[in-house]
Motif scaffolding. Structure first.
Motif, mmCIF file in Angstrom:
data_model
loop_
_atom_site.group_PDB
_atom_site.id
_atom_site.type_symbol
_atom_site.label_atom_id
_atom_site.label_comp_id
_atom_site.label_asym_id
_atom_site.label_seq_id
_atom_site.Cartn_x
_atom_site.Cartn_y
_atom_site.Cartn_z
ATOM 1 N N LEU A 149 -5.750 58.034 55.732
ATOM 2 C CA LEU A 149 -4.972 57.377 54.680
ATOM 3 C C LEU A 149 -5.386 55.907 54.579
ATOM 4 O O LEU A 149 -5.406 55.195 55.588
ATOM 5 C CB LEU A 149 -3.469 57.462 54.976
ATOM 6 N N LEU A 150 -5.695 55.475 53.386
ATOM 7 C CA LEU A 150 -6.012 54.060 53.154
ATOM 8 C C LEU A 150 -4.952 53.504 52.237
ATOM 9 O O LEU A 150 -4.752 54.026 51.135
ATOM 10 C CB LEU A 150 -7.385 53.925 52.495
ATOM 11 N N ARG A 151 -4.248 52.463 52.703
ATOM 12 C CA ARG A 151 -3.202 51.912 51.850
ATOM 13 C C ARG A 151 -3.781 50.778 51.019
ATOM 14 O O ARG A 151 -4.399 49.863 51.567
ATOM 15 C CB ARG A 151 -2.026 51.389 52.674
ATOM 16 N N GLY A 152 -3.594 50.872 49.724
ATOM 17 C CA GLY A 152 -4.086 49.800 48.855
ATOM 18 C C GLY A 152 -4.241 50.292 47.439
ATOM 19 O O GLY A 152 -3.999 51.454 47.131
ATOM 20 N N ASP A 153 -4.663 49.370 46.589
ATOM 21 C CA ASP A 153 -4.872 49.636 45.170
ATOM 22 C C ASP A 153 -6.211 50.370 45.011
ATOM 23 O O ASP A 153 -7.240 49.878 45.468
ATOM 24 C CB ASP A 153 -4.896 48.265 44.471
ATOM 25 N N PHE A 154 -6.191 51.521 44.348
ATOM 26 C CA PHE A 154 -7.467 52.253 44.203
ATOM 27 C C PHE A 154 -8.501 51.446 43.425
ATOM 28 O O PHE A 154 -9.696 51.679 43.558
ATOM 29 C CB PHE A 154 -7.265 53.657 43.625
ATOM 30 N N GLY A 155 -8.038 50.480 42.637
ATOM 31 C CA GLY A 155 -8.970 49.626 41.898
ATOM 32 C C GLY A 155 -9.730 48.682 42.818
ATOM 33 O O GLY A 155 -10.732 48.080 42.433
ATOM 34 N N VAL A 156 -9.226 48.534 44.039
ATOM 35 C CA VAL A 156 -9.896 47.703 45.046
ATOM 36 C C VAL A 156 -10.553 48.601 46.091
ATOM 37 O O VAL A 156 -11.708 48.402 46.484
ATOM 38 C CB VAL A 156 -8.867 46.760 45.730
ATOM 39 N N VAL A 157 -9.802 49.635 46.528
ATOM 40 C CA VAL A 157 -10.284 50.476 47.634
ATOM 41 C C VAL A 157 -11.505 51.311 47.228
ATOM 42 O O VAL A 157 -12.487 51.388 47.986
ATOM 43 C CB VAL A 157 -9.142 51.401 48.155
ATOM 44 N N LEU A 158 -11.489 51.909 46.029
ATOM 45 C CA LEU A 158 -12.635 52.745 45.635
ATOM 46 C C LEU A 158 -13.922 51.918 45.541
ATOM 47 O O LEU A 158 -14.949 52.336 46.072
ATOM 48 C CB LEU A 158 -12.347 53.496 44.331
ATOM 49 N N PRO A 159 -13.895 50.718 44.900
ATOM 50 C CA PRO A 159 -15.123 49.918 44.905
ATOM 51 C C PRO A 159 -15.592 49.551 46.317
ATOM 52 O O PRO A 159 -16.796 49.524 46.591
ATOM 53 C CB PRO A 159 -14.732 48.660 44.106
ATOM 54 N N GLN A 160 -14.620 49.327 47.241
ATOM 55 C CA GLN A 160 -15.024 49.001 48.619
ATOM 56 C C GLN A 160 -15.710 50.198 49.270
ATOM 57 O O GLN A 160 -16.736 50.073 49.924
ATOM 58 C CB GLN A 160 -13.791 48.630 49.459
ATOM 59 N N LEU A 161 -15.103 51.383 49.072
ATOM 60 C CA LEU A 161 -15.699 52.587 49.664
ATOM 61 C C LEU A 161 -17.095 52.821 49.087
ATOM 62 O O LEU A 161 -18.039 53.117 49.820
ATOM 63 C CB LEU A 161 -14.808 53.818 49.396
ATOM 64 N N ALA A 162 -17.205 52.679 47.753
ATOM 65 C CA ALA A 162 -18.505 52.897 47.100
ATOM 66 C C ALA A 162 -19.541 51.921 47.661
ATOM 67 O O ALA A 162 -20.665 52.305 47.983
ATOM 68 C CB ALA A 162 -18.360 52.731 45.588
ATOM 69 N N ALA A 163 -19.127 50.650 47.801
ATOM 70 C CA ALA A 163 -20.067 49.630 48.287
ATOM 71 C C ALA A 163 -20.483 49.896 49.728
ATOM 72 O O ALA A 163 -21.566 49.512 50.158
ATOM 73 C CB ALA A 163 -19.434 48.243 48.163
ATOM 74 N N ASN A 164 -19.589 50.572 50.477
ATOM 75 C CA ASN A 164 -19.920 50.870 51.872
ATOM 76 C C ASN A 164 -20.644 52.208 52.019
ATOM 77 O O ASN A 164 -20.774 52.733 53.124
ATOM 78 C CB ASN A 164 -18.647 50.873 52.729
ATOM 79 N N GLY A 165 -21.034 52.783 50.907
ATOM 80 C CA GLY A 165 -21.846 54.007 50.964
ATOM 81 C C GLY A 165 -21.053 55.270 51.222
ATOM 82 O O GLY A 165 -21.636 56.316 51.534
ATOM 83 N N VAL A 166 -19.718 55.232 51.113
ATOM 84 C CA VAL A 166 -18.927 56.458 51.306
ATOM 85 C C VAL A 166 -19.157 57.349 50.093
ATOM 86 O O VAL A 166 -19.090 56.886 48.960
ATOM 87 C CB VAL A 166 -17.413 56.126 51.468
ATOM 88 N N ARG A 167 -19.445 58.611 50.324
ATOM 89 C CA ARG A 167 -19.706 59.542 49.219
ATOM 90 C C ARG A 167 -18.688 60.678 49.229
ATOM 91 O O ARG A 167 -18.157 61.031 50.282
ATOM 92 C CB ARG A 167 -21.134 60.114 49.326
ATOM 93 N N ALA A 168 -18.404 61.216 48.048
ATOM 94 C CA ALA A 168 -17.376 62.252 47.929
ATOM 95 C C ALA A 168 -17.873 63.354 46.996
ATOM 96 O O ALA A 168 -18.776 63.149 46.187
ATOM 97 C CB ALA A 168 -16.089 61.639 47.374
ATOM 98 N N ASP A 169 -17.259 64.530 47.138
ATOM 99 C CA ASP A 169 -17.598 65.666 46.271
ATOM 100 C C ASP A 169 -16.537 65.880 45.199
ATOM 101 O O ASP A 169 -16.808 66.521 44.187
ATOM 102 C CB ASP A 169 -17.731 66.942 47.121
ATOM 103 N N ALA A 170 -15.329 65.382 45.439
ATOM 104 C CA ALA A 170 -14.250 65.560 44.460
ATOM 105 C C ALA A 170 -13.307 64.375 44.569
ATOM 106 O O ALA A 170 -12.952 63.962 45.686
ATOM 107 C CB ALA A 170 -13.492 66.850 44.738
ATOM 108 N N ILE A 171 -12.940 63.821 43.434
ATOM 109 C CA ILE A 171 -12.020 62.661 43.423
ATOM 110 C C ILE A 171 -10.932 62.922 42.392
ATOM 111 O O ILE A 171 -11.214 63.325 41.262
ATOM 112 C CB ILE A 171 -12.764 61.352 43.074
ATOM 113 N N LEU A 172 -9.685 62.682 42.812
ATOM 114 C CA LEU A 172 -8.542 62.855 41.901
ATOM 115 C C LEU A 172 -7.803 61.535 41.715
ATOM 116 O O LEU A 172 -7.538 60.813 42.684
ATOM 117 C CB LEU A 172 -7.563 63.895 42.493
ATOM 118 N N LEU A 173 -7.467 61.249 40.458
ATOM 119 C CA LEU A 173 -6.550 60.138 40.131
ATOM 120 C C LEU A 173 -5.418 60.741 39.318
ATOM 121 O O LEU A 173 -5.646 61.229 38.204
ATOM 122 C CB LEU A 173 -7.267 59.090 39.290
ATOM 123 N N ASP A 174 -4.229 60.743 39.880
ATOM 124 C CA ASP A 174 -3.034 61.268 39.184
ATOM 125 C C ASP A 174 -2.178 60.030 38.930
ATOM 126 O O ASP A 174 -1.420 59.604 39.794
ATOM 127 C CB ASP A 174 -2.348 62.286 40.108
#
Ligand SMILES: C[S@@+](CC[C@H](N)C(=O)[O-])C[C@H]1O[C@@H](n2cnc3c(N)ncnc32)[C@H](O)[C@@H]1O
Length: 321
Positions: A83-108
């Protein structure tokens, strides 16, 4: 059907378009799933189940109350969870910049039933509560500050732009007048001011008279559109080729951003048609899974009226050439 341990209680959030999300994301064992709006974990528990014991679930939420639901899920999920607590508008760019890759992403998108139904959070016009509306209670800006301190013309702008409120001018003026005498403290005072500012017939028209102003305040307090605009490119960057993105929106402002983003990234070459060869080099980055957004059926809306305005759009990231 949700796994038994995660059946929602009466006050928990019921995941909307759950089977449609599941079908669009088509999660397979071994994959990495990001639920960027974990909430009560309703969607996440279904997606975690689709991993069939192998894979990873990364959950994000800016609201600390998500932790209780996350811990419940993590205890029973047979996959890696985080679990990562934070704004997805900040957390997703951080994850992307750190090379984290995903197969499925949901925004509800939007708020959960737990947020709406807890009067002390101040999201609802239906119960009198302190003016707040922060999804993240540690954030400084709250509805109290917006209503009491933002200039009248800024209130007018957000009521028009984010609430599409016809009587924005009258309401902004009435708020400015009242706060010169006495500052607002509670949602009930705001509701009374809105009701008094609009013509009598409009008080009985299109839903609750404070609905659009409350939506506007919530969007402004949580910078909901800014977060979405920052999250979408980052989500696409994080996806592996063939990875899926699903976004559920609840009002036209959000849906417009999602639709525009998908359309823009789906488009290939943008050179004028009379150019003999492509000079822009733009390639389609994704393919929309459905041409039109998916809406809930009558049965779902009857069982969960909060689903009524939901629209799901989903896309697959293009394979690399
Ligand atoms: C509609 S609810 C999600 C419900 C969830 N899908 C479920 O099935 O329980 C939206 C959740 O997203 C969170 N949220 C909204 N905007 C967010 C943002 N910008 N960053 C992180 N979390 C956000 C809210 O706090 C809320 O818990």
């Amino acid at each position: 059907m949700l796994p038994n341990v995660l059946q929602p209680t009466a006050t928990d959030h019921v995941p909307v378009l759950a089977e449609e999300v599941r079908a669009s994301l088509a999660v397979a064992p071994g994959e990495t799933v990001v639920d960027a709006t974990f909430g009560a974990g309703g969607h996440a528990s279904l997606l975690a189940a689709d991993l069939h014991g192998s894979g990873k679930l990364i959950a994000i939420d800016r609201d600390p109350t998500a932790r209780t639901y996350f811990e419940r899920l993590a205890k029973h999920a047979q996959v890696n969870t985080r679990l990562l607590r934070g704004d997805f508008g900040v957390v997703l760019p951080q994850l992307a910049a750190n090379g984290v890759r995903a197969d499925a992403i949901l925004l509800d998108l939007g708020v959960s039933s737990m947020q709406l139904d807890r009067p002390e959070r101040g999201f609802s016009y239906a119960t009198d509560a302190p003016l707040d509306m922060r999804m993240d209670p540690t954030q400084e800006l709250s509805a109290l500050e917006v209503v009491n301190e933002w200039p009248e013309r800024e209130l007018l702008t957000i009521f028009r732009r984010y609430g599409e409120e016809r009587y924005a001018k009258q309401i902004a003026r009435a708020i400015a007048r009242r706060r010169r005498e006495q500052l607002f403290e509670r949602t009930g005072e705001l509701v009374d001011t809105i009701k008094a500012a609009i013509p009598a017939p409009a008080r009985f028209g299109d839903g609750h008279p404070a609905k659009r102003v409350f939506q506007a305040l919530r969007i402004a307090v949580n910078d909901e559109l800014g977060s979405l605009e920052a999250a979408l490119p980052a989500a696409l960057e994080m996806l592996r080729p063939g990875g899926r993105l699903a976004v559920i929106s609840f009002h036209s402002l959000e849906d417009r951003i999602v639709k525009q983003f998908l359309r823009d990234r789906e488009r290939g070459c943008t050179c004028p048609p009379d150019f003999p060869v492509c000079v822009c080099g733009k390639k389609p980055e994704l393919r929309a899974i459905q041409r039109r957004p998916i809406r809930p059926g009558e049965a779902e809306v009857a069982a969960n009226p909060r689903a009524s305005s939901a629209r799901l759009r989903a896309a697959v990231k293009a394979e690399e050439e």
